[in-house]
Design an enzyme around this catalytic site. Sequence first.
Site, PDB file in Angstrom:
ATOM      1  N   LYS A  80      37.548  44.768  46.259  1.00  0.00           N
ATOM      2  CA  LYS A  80      37.918  43.610  45.433  1.00  0.00           C
ATOM      3  C   LYS A  80      37.736  42.335  46.247  1.00  0.00           C
ATOM      4  O   LYS A  80      38.083  42.301  47.436  1.00  0.00           O
ATOM      5  CB  LYS A  80      39.372  43.764  44.966  1.00  0.00           C
ATOM      6  CG  LYS A  80      39.837  42.708  43.974  1.00  0.00           C
ATOM      7  CD  LYS A  80      41.251  43.008  43.483  1.00  0.00           C
ATOM      8  CE  LYS A  80      41.741  41.999  42.456  1.00  0.00           C
ATOM      9  NZ  LYS A  80      43.118  42.304  41.983  1.00  0.00           N
TER      10      LYS A  80
ATOM     11  N   SER B 292      43.754  42.557  37.014  1.00  0.00           N
ATOM     12  CA  SER B 292      42.672  41.750  37.534  1.00  0.00           C
ATOM     13  C   SER B 292      41.626  42.528  38.320  1.00  0.00           C
ATOM     14  O   SER B 292      40.544  42.003  38.554  1.00  0.00           O
ATOM     15  CB  SER B 292      43.239  40.644  38.415  1.00  0.00           C
ATOM     16  OG  SER B 292      43.904  41.200  39.545  1.00  0.00           O
TER      17      SER B 292
ATOM     18  N   SER C 148      47.656  45.095  38.346  1.00  0.00           N
ATOM     19  CA  SER C 148      46.210  44.868  38.443  1.00  0.00           C
ATOM     20  C   SER C 148      45.378  46.019  38.987  1.00  0.00           C
ATOM     21  O   SER C 148      44.153  45.964  38.910  1.00  0.00           O
ATOM     22  CB  SER C 148      45.929  43.624  39.282  1.00  0.00           C
ATOM     23  OG  SER C 148      46.048  42.494  38.464  1.00  0.00           O
TER      24      SER C 148
HETATM   25  N1  GLN Z   1      48.273  40.598  34.693  1.00  0.00           N
HETATM   26  C1  GLN Z   1      49.207  40.227  35.704  1.00  0.00           C
HETATM   27  C2  GLN Z   1      49.075  38.754  35.988  1.00  0.00           C
HETATM   28  O1  GLN Z   1      48.256  38.136  35.406  1.00  0.00           O
HETATM   29  C3  GLN Z   1      49.026  41.045  36.925  1.00  0.00           C
HETATM   30  C4  GLN Z   1      48.037  40.539  37.889  1.00  0.00           C
HETATM   31  C5  GLN Z   1      47.979  41.318  39.172  1.00  0.00           C
HETATM   32  O2  GLN Z   1      48.577  42.384  39.302  1.00  0.00           O
HETATM   33  N2  GLN Z   1      47.274  40.748  40.139  1.00  0.00           N
HETATM   34  O3  GLN Z   1      49.791  38.207  36.774  1.00  0.00           O
END
Ligand code: GLN
Length: 447
Positions: free
Chosen positions: A52, A127, A151
């Site tokens: 990532k 994400s 995410s």
């Molecule tokens: N969807 C969540 C957010 O937007 C989780 C994001 C994440 O785990 N990086 O914060």
Amino acid sequence: SFLERIEKIDSKVGSYLSVLGEDAVKRAMEIQEKIDKGEAKSPLSGIPVAIKDNICTEGIKTTCASKMLHNFVPPYNATVIKKLLDDNAVIIGKLNMDEFAMGGSTENSYFKPTKNPWDLERVPGGSSGGSAAAVAANLTAFALGSDTGGSIRQPASFCGVVGIKPTYGAVSRFGLVAFASSLDQIGPLTKDVTDCAVVLNCITGYDPMDSTSAKVEYPDYTKALVNDVKGLKIGIPKEYMGEGLNSEVREAVLNAVEVLRKLGAQCEEFSLPLTEYAIPAYYLISSAEASSNLARYDGIKYGYRAEKFTDLLDLYKQTRSEGFGTEVKRRIMLGTYALSSGYYDAYYKKALQVRTLIKKGFDEAFEKYDVILGPTAPTTAYKLGEKVNNPLEMYLGDIYTVSVNIAGLPGLVVPCGFDSKGLPIGLQLIGKPFDESTLLKVGYTFE
Ligand code: GLN
């Protein structure tokens, strides 16, 4: 063969932000030599991995899918990267994500959206959508992602792969570009539970470079790969199975429960009454931390700098206005507001109090249960464009994942079926702190 496949089909999936063609091949050859001489014993030797793009890779662009870092080349490796390289893995590229890991669909990338390999009109989740899509489409053997509020787990669920958010402190955050430091963890996305255990063996461990790293004994996770769930006590929060959950997802989760029951696990419903407060607490805490963590992007030290400005203050303003995308700005504003004097007690402090109560709820549950089981997300993968303009709806999709980060617990997602559209469904298993092994054991049942 992975590089060839990326060349051939990643223009459709869009999972990679950079691919290390020749460099990767050269390293693979060197490692093959080591293997031939018996000098490379790790099971990851020569195995291709993609990362990532918020995990720092020395000499390789690390953009966080943001204009702000579009040209940032870190001068050092994250601890997880060092560990992968020490185990002779071969990094083949960096993967797409929501900008600074803020989002749940990978549509918030500055560069491009990633598509779900199961249906290219749908999102891969986020994400870490690039990581999940790349594993699902066979564009890497495995990937690393990060999980602040789901995410790793939600994209794993949407793409039909295995993903784990390890216990807070089990994997070093050194070199992970910070979103919300008290919630962030790095973890693997893999094809199966066996690979998940092997990668965990490599990346977990105490790291003096991360002050929140935990000095505990880390087990050999492959020892958990046995078919034995007899007598395990599994709790299913009724708040995770009620209103808002898609009926096909519910059915798949209940089928998994039946499988475990037949194998001798004791499964029962119980209540996690604070579930409804998890989303507001998460978005306050994570945005507050993000507003502080992202203050470093000022156009001075590294990253994007606006071309036109009048004085120093204007340089900051223009740089941040032009360098950050809409969702990132929304979080910075929300976080700054929640932390400002006069509002602090009403929002940030209140959220921390809720955090303590949510943790307590899990502590109590784990006095009775070995594992907590439920869905990962309320739905399967949705269409691109469906939610991206409705942030609140997007946030509600995190209902089953954020509490795990709030409480610092490990959460494993394994595929448990498909809906009537043929889209994968992921089962979420939540464990006691540092008890990844029990999760892997239960997950292995579905392998
Ligand atoms: N969807 C969540 C957010 O937007 C989780 C994001 C994440 O785990 N990086 O914060």
